[in-house]
Design a protein around this motif. Structure first.
Motif, mmCIF file in Angstrom:
data_model
loop_
_atom_site.group_PDB
_atom_site.id
_atom_site.type_symbol
_atom_site.label_atom_id
_atom_site.label_comp_id
_atom_site.label_asym_id
_atom_site.label_seq_id
_atom_site.Cartn_x
_atom_site.Cartn_y
_atom_site.Cartn_z
ATOM 1 N N LYS A 265 0.799 -1.213 0.000
ATOM 2 C CA LYS A 265 0.000 0.000 0.000
ATOM 3 C C LYS A 265 0.836 1.268 0.000
ATOM 4 N N ASP A 321 -13.956 -0.561 -0.207
ATOM 5 C CA ASP A 321 -13.138 -1.624 -0.800
ATOM 6 C C ASP A 321 -13.951 -2.910 -0.895
ATOM 7 N N ASN A 335 -15.949 -5.014 1.646
ATOM 8 C CA ASN A 335 -15.038 -5.481 2.686
ATOM 9 C C ASN A 335 -14.883 -4.443 3.782
ATOM 10 N N GLU A 336 -14.648 -3.205 3.388
ATOM 11 C CA GLU A 336 -14.484 -2.161 4.402
ATOM 12 C C GLU A 336 -14.698 -0.799 3.783
HETATM 13 MG MG LIG Z 1 -8.263 -2.700 3.213
#
Ligand SMILES: [Mg+2]
Ligand SMILES: Nc1ncnc2c1ncn2[C@@H]1O[C@H](COP(=O)(O)OP(=O)(O)O)[C@@H](O)[C@H]1O
Length: 401
Positions: A265, A321, A335-336
């Motif tokens: 990331k 996401d 997911n989040e």
């Molecule tokens: Mg994530």
């Protein structure tokens, strides 16, 4: 007259450094002809600083030196509004308080993005960009977020949530329950961390205890959910408020390992990337924009993203996401949500046709609109209750006042 924006960043969070990158990017993208920018760097010990040196990313390499050149500050509320106030003010060069019109929190993670920072601004009565307390808090807890989505009929993987204490008292029992309810392969993660901290993919019972031991060293509340093995990850940003919002193009971030890691990331893109070690935050991740998915899939994700944004009552700019299961018809699961996403997802908006500088204008407008709506609400009612109350006390004898 220019609007004075206080940009708040840093804080006591594992994503402290990422927040610095996101904030410096934003501060350098704010239109200077329209806004005066006041950096408010919140150090890991919670002390707040301001100073001109905070605009330059290279200065953060030597933090003690940087802070020596900055000033400790706090915020005070008066009849005129909220002002930044210099602490340890010099006798001969007394710095004047600076009135702040708008707070712009660019913080990531617990102790700040989770509604803590929103609560601070609410308490001060200072208009602010981004989610309010409740939506930020829902967004921070992956398990509560799933509950809200399921309640609204939106797609997410079911999970089994447990507390560290419950696990530590009887590891075997918790592990058995996870195996029974979820099955392998599965993912273990703390509910409220980011940047892939404390997350593991678990393929067998033998690996399970190690994964939970790691997770409980980072958080008190843990979730287990099915691992999607044929996985593609797709992200989408949403900008606006509960009345009116729009979704960006989708992106597909790439991972080097089985799970998208902190290194993927923030430390520079995909394998062999020239950006290794660069400091562009989420903007440097190896990714494809727009994601290589069908127009229908992209439309489906954008539509769901707006519904999720409204379901949690979000405001500002967020990134949602998704996990896409390529072995099941490209089925997607939210997911989040990142209620203050890395780099504020500006790269997704630029790809959608909105310049970063203009996006910040929109964020400011949304924040002021919320404040105007709040100002129209009734927060006090005139009562006569206190006129008849007496405890028969004899004043403030013995009190410090
Ligand atoms: Mg994530
Ligand atoms: N259910 C899952 N199945 C497969 N991979 C997952 C699953 N949940 C998370 N991951 C992987 O772990 C990464 C980090 O998990 P995520 O829930 O996004 O946490 P964080 O808040 O740390 O980003 C994801 O980007 C993905 O690569």
């Amino acid at each position: 007259m220019k609007t004075t924006i206080g940009v708040f960043y840093g804080c006591r969070s594992v994503e402290h450094e990422v927040s610095i990158i996101s904030a410096v990017q934003a501060m350098n993208s704010i239109k200077k002809e329209k806004y005066d920018v006041v950096p408010v760097y919140v150090a890991k010990d919670g002390i707040m600083y301001t100073g001109a040196d905070l605009f330059t990313i290279e200065n953060y390499r030597d933090l003690p030196k940087l802070l020596k050149n900055c000033h400790q500050v706090t915020f005070i509320k008066t009849g005129e509004g909220v002002s930044l106030h210099y602490l340890k003010n010099g006798v001969f060069s007394k710095k004047k308080d600076v009135k702040i019109d708008l707070a712009f929190p660019i913080v990531h993670g617990t102790n700040c993005e989770d509604g803590t920072m929103a609560g601070y601004f609410e308490f001060l009565g200072l208009p602010y960009i981004s989610c309010d307390i409740i939506s930020a808090a829902v967004g921070m807890d992956k398990s509560v977020f799933k509950d809200v989505l399921m309640g609204a009929g939106l797609p997410t993987l079911p999970c089994y949530t447990f507390r560290a204490r419950q696990y530590l008292i009887n590891k075997e029992k918790t592990a058995n329950e996870i195996e029974e309810k979820i099955g392998f392969p599965l993912i273990i993660k703390p509910v409220n961390l980011g940047s892939s901290v404390g997350i593991s993919k678990v393929k067998s019972k033998e690996e399970l205890v190690n994964a939970i031991d790691l997770a409980v060293s980072f958080g008190d509340k843990i979730l287990a959910e099915k691992a999607i093995s044929s996985l593609r990850e797709i992200n989408c940003s949403v900008l606006g408020d509960a009345d009116d919002c729009m979704a960006s193009v989708c992106e597909e971030p790439f991972m080097q390992d089985e799970i998208l890691s902190y290194k993927d990331k923030y430390l520079g893109g995909s394998k062999g990337s020239k950006q290794q070690g660069s400091s562009k935050g989420m903007a440097s991740l190896g990714r494809k924009i727009p994601a290589d998915i069908s127009a229908e899939k992209s439309e489906e994700i954008r539509e769901i993203s707006c519904k999720i944004f409204k379901a949690i009552g979000a405001s500002g700019v967020v990134r949602i996401d998704y996990l896409m299961d390529t072995s099941d018809n490209d089925k997607i699961y939210a997911n989040e949500i990142n209620t203050i996403p890395g780099s504020l997802a500006f790269y997704l908006w630029e790809a959608t046709g909105l310049k970063y500088t203009d996006m910040i204008d929109k964020l400011a407008d949304i924040a002021f609109k919320r404040q105007r709506n709040r100002d129209n609400l009734t927060f006090t009612i005139d009562t006569n209750i206190l006129s008849g109350v007496s405890f028969g006390s004899k004043g403030s004898k013995g009190s410090k006042f």
